[in-house]
Design an enzyme around this catalytic site. Structure first.
Site, short mmCIF file in Angstrom:
data_model
loop_
_atom_site.label_atom_id
_atom_site.label_comp_id
_atom_site.label_asym_id
_atom_site.label_seq_id
_atom_site.Cartn_x
_atom_site.Cartn_y
_atom_site.Cartn_z
N CYS A 50 0.82 -1.21 0.00
CA CYS A 50 0.00 0.00 0.00
C CYS A 50 0.85 1.26 0.00
CB CYS A 50 -0.92 0.03 1.22
SG CYS A 50 -1.96 -1.43 1.42
N CYS A 123 -2.19 2.88 3.08
CA CYS A 123 -2.97 1.88 3.79
C CYS A 123 -4.11 2.55 4.56
CB CYS A 123 -2.08 1.06 4.71
SG CYS A 123 -2.83 -0.53 5.18
N CYS A 195 -5.12 -2.17 -1.37
CA CYS A 195 -5.99 -3.29 -1.74
C CYS A 195 -7.07 -2.85 -2.73
CB CYS A 195 -6.60 -3.89 -0.49
SG CYS A 195 -5.36 -4.49 0.69
N SER A 473 -13.11 -5.54 7.94
CA SER A 473 -12.33 -5.05 6.82
C SER A 473 -13.26 -4.55 5.73
CB SER A 473 -11.44 -6.18 6.28
OG SER A 473 -11.01 -5.90 4.97
#
Length: 561
Positions: A50, A123, A195, A473
């Site tokens: 990230c 991140c 991600c 998450s």
């Protein structure tokens, strides 16, 4: 007004000769002491994909600031890798890192009397940490997202890191072999970037673009593409203009901006963590915002984007289809957005979107039209009931069975829960309860991606509910309810659930209910005793002492005195 209203206290006058002497050592010349000093909060780190490309962006920001007539000062801030720490004790430090990032940026910028700040993060907690700091500082500020990762590929499928988490559950259930598990592991994360689905990092970057604190299109660019570096340099130049005009976060982060951000989060199918982070930022800047506001906006805004985790596409696909500006234009023309909200460019939202088409481009199905949405209503629902009198948050998009009543399977930690799932001890119809994972109880409010992914991988995603005072998450989906407040550690009703109790999760009625009498609940509460703190010293102990309820954003600087 001068262009260096804050830094002049360390650069001007004969008494500041020693200060200037030190600044000369880091590159200042005679002509530089009247220029604005701008901090570059650099989240570069090699502990996670990230953030591993961010240093190059910081150098481009530095160049852009110099070109625009400012003096850049680069400093570091931390990151925690949520994906790597997931499922371990290390995940307790993730939400804590949001506060450390905010504290560190505030400390440096105020300590050095900087005139503006450009923060670069990747991140999940980098974004809200930086924005909380900007809200505290209230100096001209801009956020630069490090960029999204491109999808991985294996056996003809696009992959994200969540594919790897789900593969663990599939392997444990005997649905894939070890070779396939290894193949997914090797190919899920092909390089730099956060991600790739509409998980937490991409959700928060999208929210900040919607709020006007980042440049148009910047929130969905791939980390490795040249346009990301170009956008970073342009962000630096825009920030210098904002310093000249004294455009402040308090002028941008208004109630209208938060409502715009919530609408965009609903439209893109964003992460439940956005609720927690926006509450925290609003709390910091002094804008009234509550869980009920998310529920109100949810009913007005359809899900327009078919994005992972519950959908088909990743964030680079969204970028190719028109990015956040296209989504915002659809919302604007349908009366959802506040077009008069200000952005860091000095333009309003309506002015920024003026040349964007009213309809999504033909030949793609990533962004749907207003008349043909993916889902008719927003996906982040606020559930209340005797199990969550302050509220809880559920992501209900893609849920085939929005109601479940079943026996409680109670776990005092995420690890115990995951072990039971992988051992086949959770059956269809169960309601899994993971408690003492809240902001104070964990402490740190861990994300439950490992157990929820294991449930999905085992084929139980449509038949098992999960509730927790922890978080999820951005990669989580299914019938899951998090942020249950009050949390177990402070005596919330989730602490009083016993094995086998019947629990109802009803997404349609927005209900989270423990099906016992009020008399029985009162008896259990009278018998409950607070647990001992898990950490007597160190940062987790300090955090547990200071942190607020998740319904207030889990902030650490309210009601201190």
């Amino acid at each position: 007004m001068s262009n260096n209203p804050r830094s002049q206290v360390i650069t001007q006058g004969t008494q500041r000769s020693p200060n200037r002497a030190m600044l000369r050592a880091v590159g200042f010349g005679d002509d530089d002491f009247t220029k604005p000093i701008v901090g570059i909060a650099n989240g570069y780190s090699t502990i996670t994909p990230c953030n591993m490309g961010i240093n190059d962006l910081a150098l481009r920001a530095e160049a852009g600031l110099r070109t625009a007539g400012a003096m850049p000062q680069l400093f570091g801030t931390i990151t925690i890798s949520d994906g790597i720490s997931m499922g371990t004790e290390g995940m307790k430090y993730s939400l804590v890192s949001r506060e450390v990032i905010a504290d560190s940026i505030e400390t440096v910028c105020n300590g050095q009397r900087m005139d503006g700040v450009l923060a670069i993060g990747g991140c999940d907690k980098n974004m809200p940490g930086a924005m909380i700091a900007m809200a505290r500082l209230n100096i001209p500020s801009i956020f630069v997202y490090g960029g999204t990762i491109k999808p991985g590929h294996y056996a003809g499928e696009d992959l994200t890191v969540v594919s790897a988490f789900e593969a663990v559950g599939q392997y444990s259930a005997g649905k894939i072999d070890e070779e396939t598990l290894y193949g997914i592991e090797r190919n899920a994360c092909p390089g730099a970037g956060s991600c790739g689905g509409m998980f937490t990092a991409n959700t928060m970057s999208s929210a900040f673009e919607a709020m006007g604190m980042s440049l148009p299109y910047s929130s969905t660019m791939a980390a490795v593409d040249g346009e990301k570096a170009d956008s970073t340099e342009e962000s630096a130049k825009v920030l210098v203009e904002a310093i000249k005009k004294q455009i402040l976060p308090s002028q941008i982060l208004t109630r209208k901006a938060f409502e715009n951000a919530i609408a965009v989060i609903m439209a893109v199918g964003g992460s439940t963590n956005a609720v927690l982070h926006l509450l925290a930022i609003a709390n910091t800047i002094g804008v009234p915002l509550s869980l009920d506001d998310f529920e109100t906006i949810r009913h007005k805004v359809p899900v327009l984007c078919d994005l992972k985790p519950s959908g088909k596409y990743v964030t680079t696909n969204l970028h190719a289809a028109g990015g956040i500006p296209q989504v915002m234009k659809i919302l604007l023309v349908n009366g959802i957005l506040h077009g008069d909200a200000l952005t860091i460019t000095g333009q309003t939202i309506a002015e920024v979107l003026a040349d964007i088409p009213d309809q999504p481009p033909a030949g793609q199905d990533v962004i749907h039209s207003w008349d043909d949405p993916v889902y008719q209503e927003g996906h982040l629902a606020v559930l209340k009931g005797n199990l969550a009198t302050e509220g809880s948050v559920a992501k209900i998009s893609g849920v085939k069975k929005p109601v479940i009543t079943g026996p409680a399977k109670v776990f005092e930690s995420e690890e115990d829960c995951l072990e039971a799932i992988l051992a086949g001890k959770i059956q269809a119809g169960d309601v899994v309860v993971v408690r003492y994972e809240g902001p104070k109880g964990g402490p740190g409010m861990r994300e439950m991606l490992a157990p929820t992914s294991a449930i999905i991988g085992a084929g139980l995603g449509d038949s098992v509910g999960l509730i927790t005072d922890g978080r999820f998450s951005g990669g989580t989906y299914g019938l899951v309810v998090g942020h249950v407040a009050p949390e177990a550690y402070v005596g919330g009703a989730i602490a009083l659930v016993q094995e086998g109790d019947q629990i109802t999760i009803d997404a349609g009625k927005r209900l989270l209910q423990l099906n016992i009498s009020e008399e029985e609940l009162a008896q259990r509460r009278a018998q409950w005793t607070p647990p001992q703190p898990r950490y007597p010293r160190g940062i987790l102990a300090k955090y547990a002492k200071l942190v607020s309820s998740s319904s207030l954003g889990a902030v650490t600087d309210i009601d201190l005195f």
